[in-house]
Design a protein around this motif. Structure first.
Motif, mmCIF file in Angstrom:
data_model
loop_
_atom_site.group_PDB
_atom_site.id
_atom_site.type_symbol
_atom_site.label_atom_id
_atom_site.label_comp_id
_atom_site.label_asym_id
_atom_site.label_seq_id
_atom_site.Cartn_x
_atom_site.Cartn_y
_atom_site.Cartn_z
ATOM 1 N N ALA A 57 27.081 -10.911 -55.728
ATOM 2 C CA ALA A 57 25.931 -11.269 -54.890
ATOM 3 C C ALA A 57 25.185 -10.024 -54.427
ATOM 4 N N LEU A 58 25.922 -8.960 -54.099
ATOM 5 C CA LEU A 58 25.293 -7.704 -53.684
ATOM 6 C C LEU A 58 24.508 -7.083 -54.837
ATOM 7 N N VAL A 59 25.084 -7.148 -56.047
ATOM 8 C CA VAL A 59 24.378 -6.640 -57.228
ATOM 9 C C VAL A 59 23.087 -7.437 -57.438
ATOM 10 N N ASP A 60 23.200 -8.767 -57.379
ATOM 11 C CA ASP A 60 22.034 -9.623 -57.603
ATOM 12 C C ASP A 60 20.955 -9.396 -56.547
ATOM 13 N N ALA A 61 21.369 -9.060 -55.324
ATOM 14 C CA ALA A 61 20.424 -8.837 -54.225
ATOM 15 C C ALA A 61 19.791 -7.445 -54.275
ATOM 16 N N GLY A 62 20.269 -6.588 -55.201
ATOM 17 C CA GLY A 62 19.697 -5.256 -55.332
ATOM 18 C C GLY A 62 20.206 -4.247 -54.317
ATOM 19 N N VAL A 63 21.297 -4.584 -53.623
ATOM 20 C CA VAL A 63 21.816 -3.687 -52.583
ATOM 21 C C VAL A 63 22.222 -2.328 -53.156
ATOM 22 N N TYR A 64 22.748 -2.324 -54.387
ATOM 23 C CA TYR A 64 23.229 -1.067 -54.968
ATOM 24 C C TYR A 64 22.145 -0.278 -55.703
ATOM 25 N N ASN A 65 20.972 -0.861 -55.897
ATOM 26 C CA ASN A 65 19.871 -0.134 -56.529
ATOM 27 C C ASN A 65 19.346 0.904 -55.543
ATOM 28 N N GLY A 66 19.583 2.174 -55.836
ATOM 29 C CA GLY A 66 19.182 3.218 -54.901
ATOM 30 C C GLY A 66 20.271 3.623 -53.933
ATOM 31 N N ALA A 67 21.448 3.035 -54.070
ATOM 32 C CA ALA A 67 22.597 3.495 -53.279
ATOM 33 C C ALA A 67 23.130 4.781 -53.917
ATOM 34 N N SER A 68 24.283 5.253 -53.456
ATOM 35 C CA SER A 68 24.780 6.520 -53.987
ATOM 36 C C SER A 68 26.295 6.595 -53.948
ATOM 37 N N PHE A 69 26.814 7.525 -54.745
ATOM 38 C CA PHE A 69 28.175 8.025 -54.576
ATOM 39 C C PHE A 69 28.065 9.231 -53.655
ATOM 40 N N TYR A 70 28.856 9.252 -52.599
ATOM 41 C CA TYR A 70 28.714 10.337 -51.620
ATOM 42 C C TYR A 70 30.026 11.055 -51.308
ATOM 43 N N ARG A 71 31.140 10.523 -51.758
ATOM 44 C CA ARG A 71 32.447 11.115 -51.441
ATOM 45 C C ARG A 71 33.264 11.254 -52.711
ATOM 46 N N ALA A 72 33.869 12.417 -52.915
ATOM 47 C CA ALA A 72 34.718 12.635 -54.085
ATOM 48 C C ALA A 72 35.941 13.435 -53.672
ATOM 49 N N GLU A 73 37.053 12.744 -53.500
ATOM 50 C CA GLU A 73 38.316 13.389 -53.131
ATOM 51 C C GLU A 73 39.119 13.628 -54.402
#
Length: 199
Positions: A57-73
């Motif tokens: 549902a989040l993908v379909d709503a476009g929530v991740y379009n323009g989001a980011s990866f911000y943490r890399a441990e």
């Protein structure tokens, strides 16, 4: 024939429903497009149905379009989904997801990030860069475990490339500087070789 199979279902049908046959579960994938290439998740709806439904549902709503990866441990996780490249929060339009812990957090698995409340997962997810099955399982970092809802089916080289980008320590967390954009997330039917690969 079909009539005989339907009439003779009975207990066998109940058993099949109680223990899903992975080969007969529709396999859905989500492709995350980044500047370094695509990362494909195979969604594990048989293990975490509510979590997968929320993610779709989040993908379909476009929530991740323009989001980011911000943490890399290193050897732990690559985390993202909750903020844009500029650090602007990307909240979920939906309620938090109840915890569905079933699959261990092995290398290559994808689980929902959350607060200390086991039922607080919303948009943020973590890709396991190492085997975190004990630390992120029940009785590890807390009593509940972290819900795996997907595995990286393609683009592991992209995951590793993102995780190797410049980073700095901020409040005990290794933050990517700059953040790496998720340009687009889209749902696709998984290719046959992904469907046949199992967990």
């Amino acid at each position: 024939g079909a009539t005989g199979a339907a009439a003779g279902g009975g207990d066998d049908a109940k058993q099949r429903r109680a223990t899903p046959d992975l080969a007969n579960v529709p396999m859905e994938c989500v492709v995350l497009q980044t500047e370094f290439g695509d990362v494909t998740f195979r969604l594990l709806g048989e293990a975490a149905p509510s979590t997968v439904a929320n993610f779709e549902a989040l993908v379909d709503a476009g929530v991740y379009n323009g989001a980011s990866f911000y943490r890399a441990e290193p050897n732990f996780c690559l985390q993202g989904g909750a903020v844009s490249v500029d650090g602007v929060a990307r909240p979920s339009p939906y309620a938090a997801v109840p915890l569905e812990y079933k699959v261990p957090n092995h290398r290559g698995m994808v689980s929902m990030a959350r607060t200390s409340d086991p039922n607080s997962a919303t948009t943020e997810f973590s890709i396991m860069l190492g085997d975190n099955s004990q630390w992120l399982g029940p009785g590890g970092s807390d009593a509940y475990g972290y819900a795996v809802f997907a595995r990286v089916a393609a683009g592991w080289d992209v995951v590793q490339q993102i995780a190797a980008q410049p980073a700095q320590n901020e409040d005990g967390m290794t933050s990517l500087t700059p953040r790496v954009a998720i340009l687009q997330a889209r749902r696709e039917h998984c290719p046959a070789h992904v469907r046949e690969a199992g967990l």
